[in-house]
Write a protein that holds these residues in place. Sequence first.
Motif, PDB file in Angstrom:
ATOM      1  N   PRO A  74       0.835  -1.205   0.000  1.00 25.15           N
ATOM      2  CA  PRO A  74       0.000   0.000   0.000  1.00 25.15           C
ATOM      3  C   PRO A  74       0.872   1.258   0.000  1.00 25.15           C
ATOM      4  CG  PRO A  74       0.012  -0.985   2.191  1.00 25.15           C
ATOM      5  CD  PRO A  74       0.825  -1.891   1.301  1.00 25.15           C
ATOM      6  N   ARG A  76       0.853   5.890  -0.519  1.00 27.33           N
ATOM      7  CA  ARG A  76       0.068   7.123  -0.613  1.00 27.33           C
ATOM      8  C   ARG A  76       0.957   8.259  -1.080  1.00 27.33           C
ATOM      9  NH1 ARG A  76       0.873  10.973   3.699  1.00 27.33           N
ATOM     10  NH2 ARG A  76       1.652  10.021   5.603  1.00 27.33           N
ATOM     11  N   CYS A 104       7.587   1.132   6.259  1.00 29.76           N
ATOM     12  CA  CYS A 104       6.544   2.156   6.286  1.00 29.76           C
ATOM     13  C   CYS A 104       7.222   3.529   6.280  1.00 29.76           C
ATOM     14  CB  CYS A 104       5.700   1.969   7.555  1.00 29.76           C
ATOM     15  SG  CYS A 104       4.299   3.068   7.657  1.00 29.76           S
ATOM     16  N   THR A 122       3.135   2.702   2.904  1.00 27.81           N
ATOM     17  CA  THR A 122       2.373   2.900   4.137  1.00 27.81           C
ATOM     18  C   THR A 122       2.366   1.643   5.003  1.00 27.81           C
ATOM     19  OG1 THR A 122       0.300   2.387   2.982  1.00 27.81           O
ATOM     20  CG2 THR A 122       0.911   4.701   3.160  1.00 27.81           C
ATOM     21  N   ARG A 123       3.214   0.680   4.637  1.00 28.34           N
ATOM     22  CA  ARG A 123       3.295  -0.531   5.458  1.00 28.34           C
ATOM     23  C   ARG A 123       4.696  -1.117   5.335  1.00 28.34           C
ATOM     24  NH1 ARG A 123      -0.891  -5.754   5.371  1.00 28.34           N
ATOM     25  NH2 ARG A 123       0.007  -6.751   7.200  1.00 28.34           N
ATOM     26  N   THR A 124       5.144  -1.752   6.398  1.00 31.21           N
ATOM     27  CA  THR A 124       6.420  -2.467   6.367  1.00 31.21           C
ATOM     28  C   THR A 124       6.161  -3.883   5.876  1.00 31.21           C
ATOM     29  OG1 THR A 124       7.338  -1.138   8.150  1.00 31.21           O
ATOM     30  CG2 THR A 124       8.300  -3.333   7.827  1.00 31.21           C
TER      31      THR A 124
ATOM     32  N   ASN B  47      -5.145  -2.849   8.284  1.00 27.78           N
ATOM     33  CA  ASN B  47      -4.207  -3.184   7.212  1.00 27.78           C
ATOM     34  C   ASN B  47      -4.832  -3.157   5.827  1.00 27.78           C
ATOM     35  OD1 ASN B  47      -1.882  -3.471   8.763  1.00 27.78           O
ATOM     36  ND2 ASN B  47      -2.488  -5.523   9.417  1.00 27.78           N
ATOM     37  N   ILE B  50      -6.492   1.081   3.216  1.00 27.98           N
ATOM     38  CA  ILE B  50      -5.295   1.805   2.762  1.00 27.98           C
ATOM     39  C   ILE B  50      -5.578   3.281   2.489  1.00 27.98           C
ATOM     40  CG2 ILE B  50      -4.324  -0.315   1.778  1.00 27.98           C
ATOM     41  CD1 ILE B  50      -5.035   0.963  -1.015  1.00 27.98           C
ATOM     42  N   THR B  64      -3.026   6.695   6.801  1.00 31.50           N
ATOM     43  CA  THR B  64      -3.805   5.582   6.261  1.00 31.50           C
ATOM     44  C   THR B  64      -3.909   4.507   7.345  1.00 31.50           C
ATOM     45  OG1 THR B  64      -1.864   4.434   5.416  1.00 31.50           O
ATOM     46  CG2 THR B  64      -2.890   6.053   3.944  1.00 31.50           C
ATOM     47  N   PRO B  66      -2.891   1.253   7.396  1.00 31.75           N
ATOM     48  CA  PRO B  66      -1.648   0.527   7.705  1.00 31.75           C
ATOM     49  C   PRO B  66      -0.637   1.389   8.460  1.00 31.75           C
ATOM     50  CG  PRO B  66      -2.256   0.231   5.396  1.00 31.75           C
ATOM     51  CD  PRO B  66      -3.216   1.220   5.962  1.00 31.75           C
ATOM     52  N   GLU B  67      -0.621   2.690   8.180  1.00 36.60           N
ATOM     53  CA  GLU B  67       0.301   3.571   8.905  1.00 36.60           C
ATOM     54  C   GLU B  67      -0.096   3.679  10.375  1.00 36.60           C
ATOM     55  OE1 GLU B  67       1.849   7.094   6.147  1.00 36.60           O
ATOM     56  OE2 GLU B  67      -0.287   6.752   5.919  1.00 36.60           O
ATOM     57  N   SER B  70       0.987   0.644  11.987  1.00 39.31           N
ATOM     58  CA  SER B  70       2.455   0.643  12.141  1.00 39.31           C
ATOM     59  C   SER B  70       2.890   1.458  13.354  1.00 39.31           C
ATOM     60  CB  SER B  70       3.128   1.236  10.900  1.00 39.31           C
ATOM     61  OG  SER B  70       2.926   0.406   9.797  1.00 39.31           O
ATOM     62  N   ASN B 149      -7.071  -4.767  -1.902  1.00 40.30           N
ATOM     63  CA  ASN B 149      -5.937  -4.066  -1.298  1.00 40.30           C
ATOM     64  C   ASN B 149      -4.829  -4.978  -0.774  1.00 40.30           C
ATOM     65  OD1 ASN B 149      -7.270  -1.735  -1.852  1.00 40.30           O
ATOM     66  ND2 ASN B 149      -7.996  -1.398   0.242  1.00 40.30           N
TER      67      ASN B 149
END
Lengths: 132, 418
Positions: A74, A76, A104, A122-124, B47, B50, B64, B66-67, B70, B149
Motif C-alpha cells: 500500500p 500514498r 513504512c 504505508t506498510r512495512t 491493514n 489503505i 492511512t 496501515p500507517e 504501524s 488491497n
Amino acid sequence: MKSPEIQSREYRQLICTACPMGCTLEAEKEGDLIQVKGGRCQRGGKYAQDEITNPRRVMTTTCVMEGGELRRLPIRTTQPFPKNRMDDFMTFMTTVRVSAPVFCGDIIVSNVLGEGIDVIATRTIRKKQPAP
Amino acid sequence: MPRDIEAEVVVIGGGPAGMAAAHSAWEQGAKSVFLLEREKYLGGILNQCIHPGFGLQVFGEELTGPEYASRYIEKLGKTGVQVMTETAVLDLEPSRTIRTVCPRGVHEFHARSVILSMGCREKTRGMIMIPGTRPAGIYTAGLAQYLVNIEGYLPGRKVVILGSGDIGLIMARRLSLEGVTVEAVVEVRNSLSGLVRNYVQCLLDFDLPLLLSHTVTGIVGKERLEGVLVSQVDERWHPVPGTERFLECDTLLLSVGLIPENEISQKAGISLSPISRGPYVDETFATDVDGFYACGNVASVFDLVDYVTFVSQKAGEAAASHRPRGKVRFVLQVGVGTGLVIPQRIRNIEEGILFIRPSQGFRETQIIFRKRDEVFARKKTPICRPSEMIRIDIPSIPWPPEGGEVTIEITGNPIQGI
C-alpha cells in the motif's frame, strides 16, 4: 447575444467537507474572483476556493511487491495530488514494482509525474523467507 | 514456552483496540501482558484500509490504516508486551482461563484481567434476506476491500453497492480508481449512512449515482451474477410496487452493517446488549463479569479508529489497575431519537466519555437526559448524523445524586437527503 462578462461568470454548488456540518455552498466565479455563500463559517470560503481553482486529493493505492511476505504494497502521496490527474497517477502506479524489504514511510517514487510530490510506502513488508 | 501461563493481563485480538489496550496496560505497570492475534500480523482491519482519514485525533495527522497500525506496532515494540500472532482462542472460562492454539502448540493462560478486543464482522446477504438465486459475485464490501488491497484481485468489472455506509463509499472510490464501473450505490434509508466527506470524495468525485430510498429486491444470474433488481422503498422500507428495475452488473457489494464478534465472550458468561450487540460495559469498559473488559468494536461499532484507541486505553488502564469496582450507579437506556449509547453502565461519574449514536440525522440537536419524568441535563449540538457518534464527557453531565435508570433522547429538525 450574451456579453463576454456574463459568459465568464460561473456558478457551482459544493458540499463543504471542512467539517462534519456538510454545508451546501453556492460559489460564483467571475474571472479570478470567487464569491461563496451558504457556509456557516469562514472555512467554507477557503474550501470552495481550493475546490474550484485547484482541487486535490491524497491518493492511495497499491503497487506490485516483489519477494515480499505480501503481494501488494500500500502507498500514498505525501501531499494532496491534483484531482484532474488521478487517472494518470493510477496508470503510472501500475508500472511501479518494489522489492522487499520495504519500510513504512520509505519513498517509493519521488516527484511523481513532475508534481513535486512523493509516493511513500504505508506498510512495512519483510522479505519472504524460503520454506524450511 | 510452558503449556500453562500465568498472566496479569491477556488481550484477545490484535487490531487497534487490542494494541492500544495492551500498550496502556503495560504503561500502567502490568508486569506480564500478552496480546493474542489470530492472523499473522497485528493491525486487524486497519491493514486493508489503505485510504487516508485515520489518526487525526490520536496522532494529530491524517494517516492511512496501515500507517496507523504501524505506529502502534512500533509503540508496542518498545514495551514488554508479549505478542503472539497466529494464535486462536479456542475457549474462555469465567475463571479467566483462556485456551489457545498456535503453531507452537496449545496453551492455557490464567489471567488476572482479560481484555476482549475481537472487533466486528460484516452483515451478509443471508442476514438481510435478499431473495433470488445464489450466483458468484456477491461479496461483503470489506471482503472486496481485502481482495483488492491485500491480495491484488478485482472482484468484478461492473459493480452495484448496497448500503451507503463508509466501507461501501470507500469501495466505490477504490474500484472506480481501478477502472471498475460502479453502476450505483443503493441505500434503503432516505439519507446517506456514511460521512458527508466520503459522499463528496468517493461518489461526487467519480460521478457515481446514489439511489436513496431504494434497495435490492432481487438477484439475477445462475453461475455468475448477471444483475440485480432495484426497487424504490416507502417510509417503512417496503418496496413500492411498479418501481422495480434491472441493473446489469457482475458484482454486488454489501455494506449493510457490522456486528460485534462475541462468540467467545459468551463462553465467559458475559451478557450482551441487544442494541450494541456487544457486552454491557461501564465507563472503564469493564463488563458485568469480574476481570473482563471489552473495548473497541467488540463492545460497539465505533465510527473512528481514534475513538477505538481512546476507549481501549481506558480499558487497558483499568484492567492493569485491578481496582475493586464500585457499584453500578446509572443504567443508561436509549430513548426516542437515540440509536445507541456506550457505555451503558456508569459506576464513576468522574471519568470517561459517553458515545451516543442518533437514530437519524438532526439539525439544531438537543440531547436530553431523563430520569423517570425529570429532565436533569440537556446538551446541544448544531448537527448530528447516524454516521457520527456524539461524544459527551461523563463528568460534564450534572448527574442526579441518586443513581438509577437514565433515558437518553435526541430531538431536532430531521435531516433528509445528504
